[in-house]
Structures are given as C-alpha cells and as structure tokens.
Design an enzyme around this catalytic site. Sequence first.
Site, short mmCIF file in Angstrom:
data_model
loop_
_atom_site.label_atom_id
_atom_site.label_comp_id
_atom_site.label_asym_id
_atom_site.label_seq_id
_atom_site.Cartn_x
_atom_site.Cartn_y
_atom_site.Cartn_z
N GLU A 39 46.47 -49.44 44.19
CA GLU A 39 45.55 -50.49 43.79
C GLU A 39 46.32 -51.63 43.13
O GLU A 39 47.27 -51.40 42.39
CB GLU A 39 44.53 -49.92 42.80
CG GLU A 39 43.48 -50.91 42.33
CD GLU A 39 42.53 -50.31 41.29
OE1 GLU A 39 41.40 -50.79 41.19
OE2 GLU A 39 42.94 -49.36 40.58
N LYS A 110 35.81 -51.99 46.84
CA LYS A 110 35.57 -50.99 45.79
C LYS A 110 34.10 -51.03 45.34
O LYS A 110 33.57 -52.06 44.95
CB LYS A 110 36.49 -51.27 44.62
CG LYS A 110 36.47 -50.20 43.52
CD LYS A 110 37.50 -50.57 42.46
CE LYS A 110 37.61 -49.53 41.36
NZ LYS A 110 38.60 -49.95 40.33
N CYS A 151 40.53 -45.94 43.18
CA CYS A 151 40.64 -45.65 41.74
C CYS A 151 39.36 -45.05 41.12
O CYS A 151 39.08 -43.87 41.31
CB CYS A 151 41.08 -46.90 41.01
SG CYS A 151 41.81 -46.59 39.37
#
Length: 282
Positions: A39, A110, A151
């Site tokens: 990321e 995301k 993440c």
Amino acid sequence: LAAAVQMTSTTEVERNLDAAEALVERAAARGASFVGLPENFAFLRSEGQPVPEPQDLGGPWVARMSSLARRLRVTLLLGSLPERVPGDTRVRNTSLLLGPDGGTIAVYRKIHLFDIDLPGMEHLKESRSVLPGDEVVVAETPIGPVGLSICYDLRFPELYRELARRDARVLCVPSAFTERTGKAHWETLLRARAIENLAYVFAPAQVGHHGGGRESHGNALIVDPWGTVLARVADGEGLAVAEIDLERQERLRRALPALTHARLAPGGPLRPKGLDSPGEMP
C-alpha cells in the site's frame, strides 16, 4: 513463484519508485512471475494528510510500473496509490493489477477506511482525504484467480468470504499496517483469512519509519491455505518468495470442505471449483 515486496516509502516519490523498481527486478531475477508492492508504495505520509500528487490511472507512476512489468514479463500488483477523483479534493486509495504485457488487468478501490481512536493515534483518519470504494474485485492471473483488498480491509472477514465465493484462490492484502496494531494483530488476521477461506494470502508490506510520526510493522508474508507462513520478511526492505500451489490447495479444500458447510453466510454454502469429490489430506 510469487514475491511480496517489503519497503519503506516516504514522501520522496522518485526515491520510492526507484526502490520499488529495484525490488521488483530482484524478484524477477529470483524467478517470480507474480510480484506485489505494498500500500502507498510510491508515496506515504500520515493518514488523513493531503496528497500533493494525486494520480490518474494512466499517469506517470502507473506508466513507469507498466513499463517495468512489460520489460520483466511479470504480473505486478501496485499495492495502492492515490487516485485522483474529478471534482473532489479527496482521492481513492486504489490498487492496480498489471499484466506481463503492461496492461491493466484489474482495479480495486479500498472499501474500508482506517479511522481509529486509539490513544496517541487520533490523527489516523483516512476518510479525511480518501473516498471509499464499493466494488469487490477478483481477477484472473497466471497464478490463478486473485482477490484484491488493501490493508484495513483485513479486519472485515465478510469481504474475503465474498472473494472466496467468487473463486479467489489467492487473497492479496498489500498494507501499511501501523507498528502498534500490526504487532498485535497483523499475522493473526492474515493466517485467519487463509484458514477460514482455505486460500493463499499474499501480503506485501510497508516497514519502518516514514516521517511525520508514521511507522509501519512490516512482516510481509505469504501464507498457505492451511495457515502456514511460507515466507516472511522479518525486517527491513526485501522479498517474501513462495510457490502458489493450486493443486495442493484443491486437495486441502477436498479434505476439509468447510467452505461447502457454511449455513449462515448470505447465499448459503460456497461451491468453489475442485470440491466435487473427496480427497486425502496432503
């Protein structure tokens, strides 16, 4: 072979891109055909801070990495970059999957944003500068179908169950987990996602100090469907390299067909490919 990159990105974009390129080259030299960056591989500062260089998906960062993938003939996961949103000061935290020809195979934005209130970490409010995505993404690659995530998504098992429902064999989790939360939860959560979905988990990672008080836990991992850590970068920049063995995965899924026993999941039991007949435990 698959290689998960661990690196220490900062606000110095050119340095970050140079480091990423060198690590991908090292991975290719070791025989990896699938390579993943973490990321915020090209630019990293404290969550919630404005991004000075939001990118279009055809912008210079992607163009450079596309050329790299094409030159090395690798499938390359760009863990995430700040994607420009027309008409908005916020960005998307966006992952791109590039093919060996340099073309874009898939784009994932995301979904879950890192807004936390742990003492001493109140500044970590990703939603101040990032818009969430809303699309679940599985892409076909030379190592099999991969499910994309980033993440903080790791804390939401329903996303990974949906990826498994869509026949993802490898769950990608490029991350910049904080040192504090990573030390407590990173490996446990990665192994849990692997075990409960009988899937490989591929987790490139940021590590160390990035400036502005931001520190990442590191420990880039590749985990097999039985929850075994196949490869790890314990410290510093480097590569976690391991084989993705889909035949072994199918044997494990036949021997322990838990995915087909789900009763409370929306849509009922999963029916991944390869579970039509019983098998012996590898």
